[in-house]
Design an enzyme around this catalytic site. Structure first.
Site, PDB file in Angstrom:
ATOM      1  N   THR A   1       0.857  -1.193   0.000  1.00 26.83           N
ATOM      2  CA  THR A   1       0.000   0.000   0.000  1.00 26.83           C
ATOM      3  C   THR A   1       0.886   1.234   0.000  1.00 26.83           C
ATOM      4  OG1 THR A   1      -1.829  -1.084   1.154  1.00 26.83           O
ATOM      5  CG2 THR A   1      -1.767   1.309   1.233  1.00 26.83           C
TER       6      THR A   1
ATOM      7  N   PHE B   1       1.238   5.217   0.681  1.00 21.81           N
ATOM      8  CA  PHE B   1       0.643   6.267   1.495  1.00 21.81           C
ATOM      9  C   PHE B   1       1.216   7.623   1.092  1.00 21.81           C
ATOM     10  CE2 PHE B   1       0.295   2.399   3.871  1.00 21.81           C
ATOM     11  CZ  PHE B   1      -0.882   2.487   4.598  1.00 21.81           C
TER      12      PHE B   1
END
Length: 401
Positions: free
Chosen positions: A277, A279
């Site tokens: 992921t 960010f």
């Protein structure tokens, strides 16, 4: 001395406000004057004068009247003044490391969405190890926490390697005035957890964030249990622990299981083992773009009516050898439809889109500046969301080759 409305006076380069003068109390200042011209007479010429300023009320004047007197500063006092100034601590000049997002300030407050134990908290601690995490219920609360000075930075997910973009973050980037100042990539390993003593067969429901549920599609299909969305992964684990839900499981991090006292039934249940992921790091002020290190710039724009608009927009980057790393389109929420006149079939209505693009270049580079200048010729709206250093490290901490 000159009187300046609406309540200031000036003497050379010095400016005073009336409230600085107090209630008629004289203020003594040291005022520099130009070097005197050399005269035939060899006499001492003072380089500084002492200025005494006092406010005098005069109802006949629209502006207050100021009385002042000048007294020359003797040479011996001038040398003492210079010696005292040399002893004062001077501010340290900024270095290139001071401008980098990787410079960690102690106790920096970092907002993130979720409860303690969320993956967003882990991302915040990866980039700011000594930070003070500020958990927020919603993505929008994290944005507002930075805008209202309740937090210094915000770390929010923008996209996942297996399940795609976090659309809420895209929408909030446009509706708020924060700037992207960095990015961080985090390896995400999902764990299925429940109360101690509960087995997989006893589970009837599983709670987690929609992204986490989507990233564990295959494992959840095999279990054949009901999936329910929750605000965040760690919050789902917290709810099960606080309510004592024996037939409900959660998908969250191993840290969340440890914090809330849950038992991990299975770890790494995501569909793709290498699950990453990305960010974004958000701040109130942008950072100064630089040349010499990998930079990325994020923009959003809308196109004019007509054919070939998107092709032209992408061509401005291709012509300058600028690599695009992300293209995301989102319908305009306030005005989603575009009306187009068609003589053959009447009036047609098409979706009107916002285009989010990330490209590998710093806004300090002429090629990036020229590309955006060219892009402005045929877009109706353009905004730079941030120009920031790229995260060139793998989740394991190794540097990408």
């Amino acid at each position: 001395m000159d009187l300046k409305a609406p309540g200031t006076c000036s003497c050379g380069a010095l400016h005073l406000r009336w409230r600085d003068l107090g209630r008629g109390t004289p203020i003594a200042l040291s005022v520099p004057v130009p070097v005197w011209r050399q005269e035939r007479a060899q006499v001492w010429r003072p380089k500084r004068f002492g200025l005494s300023v006092k406010l005098v009320k005069d109802e006949r004047l629209l502006l207050p009247r100021v009385s002042f007197s000048l007294t020359p500063t003797p040479p011996e006092e001038e040398s003492v003044r210079k010696q005292n100034l040399s002893l004062l601590p001077l501010p340290k000049p900024l270095s290139s490391t001071d401008l980098s997002v990787s410079g960690h300030k102690p106790n920096i407050r970092v907002a993130y969405q979720g409860c303690p134990g969320a993956f967003s908290e882990a991302a915040a601690r990866k980039v700011y190890p000594d930070c003070q995490p500020v958990p927020c219920e919603l993505f929008e609360v994290a944005f507002k926490a930075v805008q209202l000075w309740l937090a210094d930075k915000a770390v929010l997910p923008i996209e996942n390697s297996s399940f795609g973009s976090y659309h809420r973050t895209h929408d909030l980037l446009l509706s708020h005035s924060l700037h992207i100042v960095g990015e961080v990539q985090l390896a995400v390993d999902h764990c299925l957890m429940a109360l101690p003593g509960v087995t997989k067969r006893e589970l009837k429901r599983v709670l987690s964030h929609p992204q986490a549920l989507g990233q564990c599609e295959i494992a959840l299909s095999k279990l054949g249990i009901i999936r329910e969305s929750f605000e965040d992964t760690a919050g789902a684990a917290q709810l099960i622990a606080s309510k004592g839900l024996g037939d409900v499981g959660a998908i969250a991090s191993a840290q969340a299981a440890e914090i809330y006292g849950l038992h991990i039934l299975e770890d790494k249940i995501q569909d793709i083992s290498f699950n990453i992921t990305r960010f974004l790091i958000l701040a109130r002020e942008p950072i100064i773009p630089r040349i010499g290190c990998p930079f990325k710039t994020s923009i959003v724009f809308t196109l004019e009516d007509g054919s070939g608009g998107l092709f032209k927009a992408l061509a401005v980057f291709a012509l300058r050898n600028i690599n695009l790393t992300k293209i995301e389109s989102r319908p305009q929420r306030k005005c989603p439809l575009r009306v187009v006149d068609d003589t053959d079939h009447g009036t047609a209505k098409y979706f009107d889109y916002l285009f989010y693009i990330d490209f590998e270049a710093s806004m300090a580079e002429p090629r990036a500046q020229n590309a955006l200048s060219n892009l402005q010729e045929f877009v109706t709206f353009l905004r730079v969301l941030g120009s920031f250093p790229m995260d060139v490290t793998l989740p394991s901490g190794e540097v990408m080759s």
